[in-house]
Design an enzyme around this catalytic site. Structure first.
Site, short mmCIF file in Angstrom:
data_model
loop_
_atom_site.label_atom_id
_atom_site.label_comp_id
_atom_site.label_asym_id
_atom_site.label_seq_id
_atom_site.Cartn_x
_atom_site.Cartn_y
_atom_site.Cartn_z
N ARG A 207 66.18 -18.41 1.14
CA ARG A 207 66.99 -18.76 2.34
C ARG A 207 68.26 -19.54 2.06
NH1 ARG A 207 64.42 -14.81 4.41
NH2 ARG A 207 62.43 -15.21 5.38
N HIS B 272 55.99 -5.10 -2.60
CA HIS B 272 54.92 -5.27 -1.61
C HIS B 272 54.25 -3.98 -1.12
CE1 HIS B 272 58.42 -4.48 0.83
NE2 HIS B 272 58.86 -5.72 0.81
N ASP C 195 66.21 -5.58 -0.30
CA ASP C 195 64.97 -5.97 0.39
C ASP C 195 65.19 -6.41 1.82
OD1 ASP C 195 62.22 -6.40 0.65
OD2 ASP C 195 62.48 -8.53 0.29
N HIS D 154 60.09 -19.12 7.66
CA HIS D 154 60.81 -19.09 8.94
C HIS D 154 60.55 -20.40 9.67
CE1 HIS D 154 62.30 -15.01 8.89
NE2 HIS D 154 61.11 -14.57 8.51
N ASP E 222 55.92 -12.37 -1.70
CA ASP E 222 56.91 -12.12 -0.65
C ASP E 222 57.05 -13.34 0.27
OD1 ASP E 222 58.87 -10.94 0.85
OD2 ASP E 222 57.61 -9.37 1.71
ZN LIG Z 1 60.61 -6.29 1.77
ZN LIG Z 2 60.75 -9.55 0.77
#
Ligand SMILES: [Zn+2]
Ligand SMILES: [Zn+2]
Lengths: 428, 306
Positions: free
Chosen positions: A64, A231, A151, A308, A304
């Protein structure tokens, strides 16, 4: 400075090591491995019943920064990684601005300097991740990216993908693909199936993942290069990867702990922390992922990690963003769900969480051998503990595993002349 | 005998005895509606908030009427989902409203699961008035009430829901409710409008309307929700109406006298021909009247607990 690690089970399949012994570190270098080392050291750690492994690396992390430092920063994400047992992480390019130029790559590497955890940026495939034209792949490769990915979305067209494979192969870097045919997933928020029907939520079919996996493998076969499938969440994608490997293609894959732990039953409560992309799937998919990890089809485990803010996760299910954090639960879930159920051995787990990811992305070696830098993860495979989301190093708390009882965790990491054990930090 | 369920979020998992209790209680309220003075003091002093994040005049009016006939104080809060983009969350909105000391919330929302989320935010009782494509329990209850009123029973009756099942909260609640009380449930529509794995619920799936009519004692015909993107699920309205529109000719050809239901508003000539909608087998207007009685029953049973 001398650090003596005593009585641990040392596991490093790279050098065919699996025995109980002592390790001596001097100024961050492994200088001796022996049955029993008696020497006066500055720090002596008794690691009886613990495991020492080459340092774990998570190749799929969202940090982020730059852009959303309220959710995670390079520093807090690295602390979370260290707390979770990782000494290396690859950070994905969907930041603001995106990692699509050497400047942003350099910015991240500067910020990560001096941390215990090595941070390896992955560059975008296309400028601003817009899927229109190739980003500055060569310039980013020179600046130190370890792979390329758009991604969040798949590489938009077969044409760009072909170019991306051709161009990136000049630097021997993989294309990391988020497999999702977005024409099939418009508005979709959970796996399409009986549960999406019951819960009334817009569906996101597994077909979307399988189709892009198939497309990418076809393009890879034609153009050359390296593909790493991110993923993996579907039975179909596991089988596609298995067949592609049989044909000898340069393709690897990763799976996330939530995809081998939870099914879409977890969405029942409409807890937005269960909203991830790719979504939680069916039991059949979960079983296929475990099988793929067991038989070697899936090369590594990567969480992953997608932080948030609380505010964003407090929306109604369809409006809240995709993603859960994972760095601090990854090892615990893996040991609980794969080791204690006898699906993977400890050696297998070391392969999936340290050796394979480091090899696929050309990360710093972590080898337990005299003369090597000490880059280690220390595990307690039998410790029972409870996940407490208010007691995490990550800046965000969006995990559906709050309150879960897990068996096994990482208790320490050593890298870059720094050591953390049981939350205590030392410069060594 | 109180309801087992605290809130009414949907009919999935609601026990048979709760459904029967609501339907029986509604009989008494249905009589009150026919009286010259249509009001009882049952919910006097209770405050009910109708929280509509998605416009639905019919459902809101029906609830409001039910609340007023029970003498509740009624507050209407209508917010378009666009206010969400202005940064006002559902959480802030409802916490503010609950701070004004209320007893019950009737909520309509575009997002499935919002009423479930609401129960985690506030202490008031929550009644779901429709959440996304998920559930619309009071609509299903009024449908079941009407079927029972007309056919004398629900048990082992053959009910077919026709149309866009995949976008329909009415269909889902009907399926859950009807199966619980022992009816045989089928759906009929184009394959693009039948959600995946629906059969696992225990319903029969027809794609041919003639087969569906032959199966049925009751046809519950859904509205084609053009506003929810249904049009991309079939080539044209003309083709939809040719394959799935109910007409006198199709009923005659199957020699079938069936009960015709529709939750409204009807797209005349699309899902239902006018002569059928207004014909003697149609109970569409009775459904509307019964809706008020059923909602009174739900509000009463939930609102007067302890
Ligand atoms: Zn992804
Ligand atoms: Zn990701």
């Amino acid at each position: 400075m001398k650090v003596l690690l005593q009585n641990a089970q040392i596991i490093d399949p790279q050098v065919k090591l699996n025995r109980t012994a002592d390790i001596l570190l001097e100024d961050g270098i492994i200088t001796k491995i022996d049955e029993s080392i008696s020497i006066k050291a500055d720090h002596v750690l008794d690691l009886k019943d613990k495991i020492i492994s080459p340092g774990f690396a998570d190749v799929h992390v969202h940090l982020r920064e730059p852009g959303r430092e309220d959710e995670e920063t390079i520093e807090t994400g690295s602390s979370a990684a260290a707390a979770g047992g990782f000494t290396g992480i690859c950070c994905m390019p969907n930041t603001e601005p995106a990692i699509d130029s050497a400047e942003v790559v350099t910015f991240i590497k500067e910020k990560a300097k001096g941390l215990l955890v090595d941070v390896y940026p992955i560059g975008a495939v296309t400028k601003k991740r817009e899927g229109k034209e190739l980003a500055f792949l060569g310039e980013m490769a020179e600046a130190g990216v370890v792979g390329f990915s758009d991604d969040g979305v798949a590489v938009s067209t077969s044409h760009l993908l072909k170019y991306a494979f051709e161009y990136s192969s000049m630097f021997n870097l993989p294309i990391v693909e988020h497999c999702e045919d977005s024409s099939l997933t418009v508005d979709g928020v959970m796996n399409e199936g009986f549960n999406s029907t019951k819960f009334g939520l817009p569906p996101h079919p597994s077909l979307a993942e399988d189709l892009i996996a198939l497309r990418d493998i076809a393009v890879l076969d034609y153009s050359g290069g390296r593909l790493h499938i991110a993923h993996i969440s579907t039975k179909g994608a596991v089988e596609i990867l298995r067949q592609a490997k049989k044909r000898g293609l340069k393709v690897t894959g990763e799976a996330a702990p939530h995809h081998f732990t939870l099914t879409d039953d977890a969405v029942q409560t409409y807890d937005t922390n269960t909203k991830v992309n790719p979504p939680l799937r069916s039991q059949e998919d979960v079983d296929a992922i475990s099988e793929g990890l067991k038989d070697g089809t899936i090369d590594c485990i990567a969480c992953d990690h997608a932080p948030h803010s609380i505010e964003e996760k407090e929306w109604e299910y369809i409006y809240s963003p995709f993603g859960m954090i994972g760095l601090e639960t990854s090892v615990g879930l893996t040991l609980t769900k794969l080791y204690h159920t006898k699906i993977l051995s400890l050696e297998d787990i070391v392969m999936k969480m340290s050796i394979n990811p480091r090899e696929i992305f050309n990360l710093a070696k972590a080898k337990i051998e005299v003369g090597e830098n000490a880059n280690l993860t220390i595990l307690d495979a039998n410790q029972n503990w409870t996940v407490d989301r208010f007691n995490l190093k990550s800046k965000s708390i969006n995990t559906p595993f709050h309150g879960w009882e897990l068996k096994g965790r990482a208790i320490g990491v050593i890298n870059n002349k720094k050591l953390i054990i049981n939350k205590q930090e030392l410069n060594i | 005998m109180p309801l087992e369920s605290r809130h009414l979020l949907g009919l999935e998992g609601v026990p048979k005895k709760d459904i029967e209790l609501i339907l029986e209680t509604a009989v008494g309220f249905r009589e009150i509606i026919d009286r010259p003075i249509k009001k009882v003091p049952t919910l006097q002093g209770k405050t009910v908030v109708n929280l509509f994040f998605e416009s639905s005049t019919r459902t809101r009016i029906s609830f409001e009427l039910a609340e007023k006939r029970l003498s509740a104080d009624v507050l209407n809060f209508t917010a378009s989902t666009s206010s969400l983009t202005k940064g006002e969350t559902l959480k802030d909105t409802v916490r503010n409203i609950e701070a004004m000391k209320i007893d019950m919330v009737v909520m309509r929302h575009t997002a499935a699961g919002s009423p479930h989320y609401l129960t985690q935010l506030i202490d008031s009782y929550v009644i779901n008035a429709g959440d996304g494509s998920h559930e619309h329990p009071t609509q299903a209850l009024l449908d079941m009430y009407t079927i029972k009123e007309q056919m004398g029973k629900l048990d082992r009756l053959n009910v077919c829901i026709i149309g866009d099942i995949s976008h329909s909260r009415v269909a889902m609640s009907n399926i859950f409710g009807l199966l619980t009380v022992g009816a045989n449930v089928a759906v009929c529509g184009p394959a693009t409008m039948i959600p995946r794995d629906l059969k696992k619920l225990g319903v029969t799936v027809f794609h041919n309307l003639d087969d569906a009519i032959q199966f049925s004692d009751v046809l519950n015909i859904l509205r084609i929700q053009l506003e929810r993107g249904a049009a991309s699920n079939f080539p044209s309205l003309r083709e939809y109406s040719r394959l799935y529109g109910i007409s006198k000719e199709k009923l005659l050809r199957n020699k079938k006298d069936v009960l015709i239901m529709h939750p409204g508003p009807i797209n005349r000539g699309v899902e239902l021909a006018s002569d059928i909608a207004d014909g003697s087998s149609s109970v569409i207007l009775q459904q509307v009247t019964n809706g008020v009685a059923v909602r009174m029953a739900v509000l009463y049973l939930i609102g007067t607990r302890n």
